[in-house]
Design a protein around this motif. Structure first.
Motif, PDB file in Angstrom:
ATOM      1  N   MET A   1      62.823 -17.866 -28.236  1.00 57.95           N
ATOM      2  CA  MET A   1      61.627 -18.071 -27.428  1.00 57.95           C
ATOM      3  C   MET A   1      61.616 -17.094 -26.255  1.00 57.95           C
ATOM      4  O   MET A   1      62.624 -16.910 -25.582  1.00 57.95           O
ATOM      5  N   ILE A   2      60.464 -16.454 -26.032  1.00 57.66           N
ATOM      6  CA  ILE A   2      60.264 -15.596 -24.877  1.00 57.66           C
ATOM      7  C   ILE A   2      59.119 -16.178 -24.059  1.00 57.66           C
ATOM      8  O   ILE A   2      58.008 -16.338 -24.565  1.00 57.66           O
ATOM      9  N   GLU A   3      59.398 -16.519 -22.816  1.00 60.54           N
ATOM     10  CA  GLU A   3      58.384 -17.097 -21.935  1.00 60.54           C
ATOM     11  C   GLU A   3      57.808 -16.032 -21.008  1.00 60.54           C
ATOM     12  O   GLU A   3      58.548 -15.179 -20.494  1.00 60.54           O
ATOM     13  N   ILE A   4      56.512 -16.119 -20.778  1.00 61.45           N
ATOM     14  CA  ILE A   4      55.851 -15.324 -19.750  1.00 61.45           C
ATOM     15  C   ILE A   4      55.340 -16.302 -18.702  1.00 61.45           C
ATOM     16  O   ILE A   4      54.504 -17.168 -18.994  1.00 61.45           O
ATOM     17  N   LEU A   5      55.848 -16.196 -17.493  1.00 60.85           N
ATOM     18  CA  LEU A   5      55.516 -17.164 -16.449  1.00 60.85           C
ATOM     19  C   LEU A   5      54.150 -16.891 -15.827  1.00 60.85           C
ATOM     20  O   LEU A   5      53.741 -15.737 -15.693  1.00 60.85           O
ATOM     21  N   THR A   6      53.479 -17.961 -15.451  1.00 59.12           N
ATOM     22  CA  THR A   6      52.230 -17.868 -14.704  1.00 59.12           C
ATOM     23  C   THR A   6      52.551 -17.565 -13.245  1.00 59.12           C
ATOM     24  O   THR A   6      53.698 -17.705 -12.806  1.00 59.12           O
ATOM     25  N   PRO A   7      51.553 -17.153 -12.441  1.00 63.54           N
ATOM     26  CA  PRO A   7      51.817 -16.911 -11.017  1.00 63.54           C
ATOM     27  C   PRO A   7      52.419 -18.111 -10.293  1.00 63.54           C
ATOM     28  O   PRO A   7      53.313 -17.941  -9.455  1.00 63.54           O
ATOM     29  N   SER A   8      51.969 -19.324 -10.601  1.00 62.50           N
ATOM     30  CA  SER A   8      52.530 -20.501  -9.925  1.00 62.50           C
ATOM     31  C   SER A   8      53.970 -20.745 -10.367  1.00 62.50           C
ATOM     32  O   SER A   8      54.823 -21.143  -9.553  1.00 62.50           O
ATOM     33  N   VAL A 145      60.552  -1.887 -15.706  1.00 53.11           N
ATOM     34  CA  VAL A 145      59.165  -1.739 -15.256  1.00 53.11           C
ATOM     35  C   VAL A 145      58.237  -2.148 -16.394  1.00 53.11           C
ATOM     36  O   VAL A 145      58.609  -2.094 -17.572  1.00 53.11           O
ATOM     37  N   PRO A 146      57.006  -2.583 -16.082  1.00 57.44           N
ATOM     38  CA  PRO A 146      56.073  -2.970 -17.148  1.00 57.44           C
ATOM     39  C   PRO A 146      55.858  -1.831 -18.138  1.00 57.44           C
ATOM     40  O   PRO A 146      55.717  -0.673 -17.745  1.00 57.44           O
ATOM     41  N   GLY A 147      55.892  -2.166 -19.412  1.00 57.55           N
ATOM     42  CA  GLY A 147      55.714  -1.167 -20.463  1.00 57.55           C
ATOM     43  C   GLY A 147      56.996  -0.551 -20.959  1.00 57.55           C
ATOM     44  O   GLY A 147      57.017   0.069 -22.034  1.00 57.55           O
ATOM     45  N   ALA A 148      58.085  -0.690 -20.193  1.00 57.89           N
ATOM     46  CA  ALA A 148      59.389  -0.221 -20.666  1.00 57.89           C
ATOM     47  C   ALA A 148      59.909  -1.160 -21.749  1.00 57.89           C
ATOM     48  O   ALA A 148      59.368  -2.249 -21.970  1.00 57.89           O
ATOM     49  N   LYS A 149      60.966  -0.745 -22.410  1.00 60.61           N
ATOM     50  CA  LYS A 149      61.579  -1.535 -23.465  1.00 60.61           C
ATOM     51  C   LYS A 149      62.906  -2.123 -22.984  1.00 60.61           C
ATOM     52  O   LYS A 149      63.541  -1.595 -22.060  1.00 60.61           O
ATOM     53  N   ILE A 150      63.321  -3.201 -23.642  1.00 62.81           N
ATOM     54  CA  ILE A 150      64.633  -3.775 -23.334  1.00 62.81           C
ATOM     55  C   ILE A 150      65.721  -2.722 -23.485  1.00 62.81           C
ATOM     56  O   ILE A 150      66.667  -2.648 -22.684  1.00 62.81           O
ATOM     57  N   GLY A 151      65.591  -1.858 -24.492  1.00 63.47           N
ATOM     58  CA  GLY A 151      66.580  -0.809 -24.694  1.00 63.47           C
ATOM     59  C   GLY A 151      66.692   0.148 -23.522  1.00 63.47           C
ATOM     60  O   GLY A 151      67.758   0.733 -23.292  1.00 63.47           O
ATOM     61  N   ASP A 152      65.610   0.315 -22.767  1.00 63.12           N
ATOM     62  CA  ASP A 152      65.669   1.174 -21.585  1.00 63.12           C
ATOM     63  C   ASP A 152      66.598   0.579 -20.529  1.00 63.12           C
ATOM     64  O   ASP A 152      67.337   1.308 -19.848  1.00 63.12           O
ATOM     65  N   ILE A 153      66.557  -0.749 -20.389  1.00 58.36           N
ATOM     66  CA  ILE A 153      67.458  -1.417 -19.446  1.00 58.36           C
ATOM     67  C   ILE A 153      68.904  -1.290 -19.924  1.00 58.36           C
ATOM     68  O   ILE A 153      69.805  -0.942 -19.151  1.00 58.36           O
ATOM     69  N   SER A 154      69.118  -1.579 -21.205  1.00 54.76           N
ATOM     70  CA  SER A 154      70.484  -1.492 -21.758  1.00 54.76           C
ATOM     71  C   SER A 154      71.056  -0.090 -21.612  1.00 54.76           C
ATOM     72  O   SER A 154      72.227   0.083 -21.245  1.00 54.76           O
ATOM     73  N   PHE A 155      70.234   0.915 -21.890  1.00 53.87           N
ATOM     74  CA  PHE A 155      70.687   2.301 -21.775  1.00 53.87           C
ATOM     75  C   PHE A 155      71.049   2.639 -20.331  1.00 53.87           C
ATOM     76  O   PHE A 155      72.069   3.299 -20.069  1.00 53.87           O
ATOM     77  N   ARG A 195      63.837   1.229 -27.408  1.00 53.30           N
ATOM     78  CA  ARG A 195      63.927   0.233 -28.466  1.00 53.30           C
ATOM     79  C   ARG A 195      63.743  -1.179 -27.907  1.00 53.30           C
ATOM     80  O   ARG A 195      64.065  -1.443 -26.752  1.00 53.30           O
ATOM     81  N   GLY A 196      63.257  -2.089 -28.751  1.00 52.49           N
ATOM     82  CA  GLY A 196      63.223  -3.497 -28.385  1.00 52.49           C
ATOM     83  C   GLY A 196      61.922  -3.970 -27.780  1.00 52.49           C
ATOM     84  O   GLY A 196      60.901  -3.270 -27.793  1.00 52.49           O
ATOM     85  N   TYR A 197      61.965  -5.154 -27.245  1.00 55.17           N
ATOM     86  CA  TYR A 197      60.799  -5.855 -26.698  1.00 55.17           C
ATOM     87  C   TYR A 197      60.202  -5.084 -25.522  1.00 55.17           C
ATOM     88  O   TYR A 197      60.926  -4.542 -24.682  1.00 55.17           O
ATOM     89  N   THR A 198      58.886  -5.073 -25.449  1.00 56.30           N
ATOM     90  CA  THR A 198      58.184  -4.406 -24.351  1.00 56.30           C
ATOM     91  C   THR A 198      58.066  -5.341 -23.157  1.00 56.30           C
ATOM     92  O   THR A 198      57.613  -6.485 -23.286  1.00 56.30           O
ATOM     93  N   LEU A 199      58.456  -4.867 -21.998  1.00 59.02           N
ATOM     94  CA  LEU A 199      58.446  -5.687 -20.783  1.00 59.02           C
ATOM     95  C   LEU A 199      57.018  -5.939 -20.306  1.00 59.02           C
ATOM     96  O   LEU A 199      56.196  -5.025 -20.248  1.00 59.02           O
ATOM     97  N   ARG A 200      56.752  -7.200 -19.938  1.00 61.23           N
ATOM     98  CA  ARG A 200      55.432  -7.606 -19.470  1.00 61.23           C
ATOM     99  C   ARG A 200      55.555  -8.349 -18.150  1.00 61.23           C
ATOM    100  O   ARG A 200      56.537  -9.063 -17.912  1.00 61.23           O
ATOM    101  N   PRO A 201      54.571  -8.216 -17.254  1.00 54.72           N
ATOM    102  CA  PRO A 201      54.597  -9.011 -16.024  1.00 54.72           C
ATOM    103  C   PRO A 201      54.685 -10.500 -16.335  1.00 54.72           C
ATOM    104  O   PRO A 201      54.023 -11.001 -17.254  1.00 54.72           O
TER     105      PRO A 201
END
Length: 257
Positions: A1-8, A145-155, A195-201
């Motif tokens: 499961m991947i959650e995207i949180l609301t502003p609240s 950052v938004p639009g980056a991939k999980i692989g960018d963080i790992s790298f 590579r991997g999941y795209t980061l979203r706000p």
């Protein structure tokens, strides 16, 4: 499961993150030579309950552990790097201590870890490992950052760790977090960019570079929980929970000023 949180929900995540960071800083300030690991666990329980929060660890019983965990914080000493089960041990001068804490407040969890040396006997090698994990974490956060991939963080994380000559274990790493402590996506401490999941706000991630001085192999302690370096070498672990926002990553687990 991947959650995207609301502003609240993100506002509540900020409160939880600040609590986790503040508890860890309070514990670090209290710890001294002679402090018992069970004493740290008791302090943690008291601080969590005073805040009206709940532990993510005490009832934690994943498939890989000898669960439930039964304690309120992970305490890793010297060669113990992950899932350190508190036990009757008085800290000695020069011990390298890792505290890893996850708490839920108002339905949102947060997770962070710090490593530091107890007392005055500070080994240069220990200080370097701690600094490298901190620098690797900063690199991972900068890449989130938004639009980056999980692989960018790992790298980004892995580039710092490997450049300093440390072997990197890929069995355990960072993870998504939100209404529960451990969620997808998994964030390895090394990997391929793009590579991997795209980061979203609205996405929350717990990023946690950890290293062992001369090996990438872990062994499980007889307690069924604590993961140690296979060679008995020292270890270090640094972690923050971050939120992906429209403009980049926000660190949630900084202590209250």
């Amino acid at each position: 499961m991947i959650e995207i949180l609301t502003p609240s929900e993100l506002d509540r995540a900020r409160d939880t993150g600040r609590l986790v960071g503040t508890i860890l800083q309070t514990l670090k300030n209290r710890v001294k030579v002679g402090t018992n690991l069970l004493e740290i666990d008791t302090w943690t329980k008291e601080l969590i309950e005073e805040a009206g929060a709940e532990s993510c660890y005490v009832d934690y019983a994943p498939a890989f552990g000898n669960g439930p965990f039964g304690h309120y914080i992970c305490t890793g000493v010297n060669d113990a790097v992950l899932h350190g089960l508190p036990y009757d041990y008085a800290l000695a001068d020069g011990d390298l201590l890792t505290l890893d804490l996850a708490v839920k407040l108002r339905g949102i969890a947060s997770d962070a870890a710090i490593s530091f040396i107890v007392g005055e006997k500070q080994r240069a090698e220990d200080l370097k490992m701690i600094e490298v994990t901190q620098r690797a974490l900063a690199a991972g956060i900068a890449a989130a950052v938004p639009g980056a991939k999980i692989g960018d963080i790992s790298f980004a994380i892995g580039s710092v760790l490997t450049a300093e000559g440390y072997p990197v274990n890929l069995e355990f790493g960072g993870h998504g977090i939100g209404s529960t402590m451990h969620q997808d996506p998994h964030v390895s401490n090394d990997g391929r960019a793009g590579r991997g999941y795209t980061l979203r706000p609205g996405l929350l991630l717990a990023l946690e570079p950890w290293i062992m001085e001369d090996t990438s192999k872990l062994v499980t302690d007889k307690d069924g929980w604590t993961l140690r370096s296979s060679t008995g070498c020292r270890t270090a672990h640094t972690e923050h929970t971050i939120a992906i926002t429209d403009t980049g990553a926000e660190i949630l687990t900084l202590p209250k000023n």
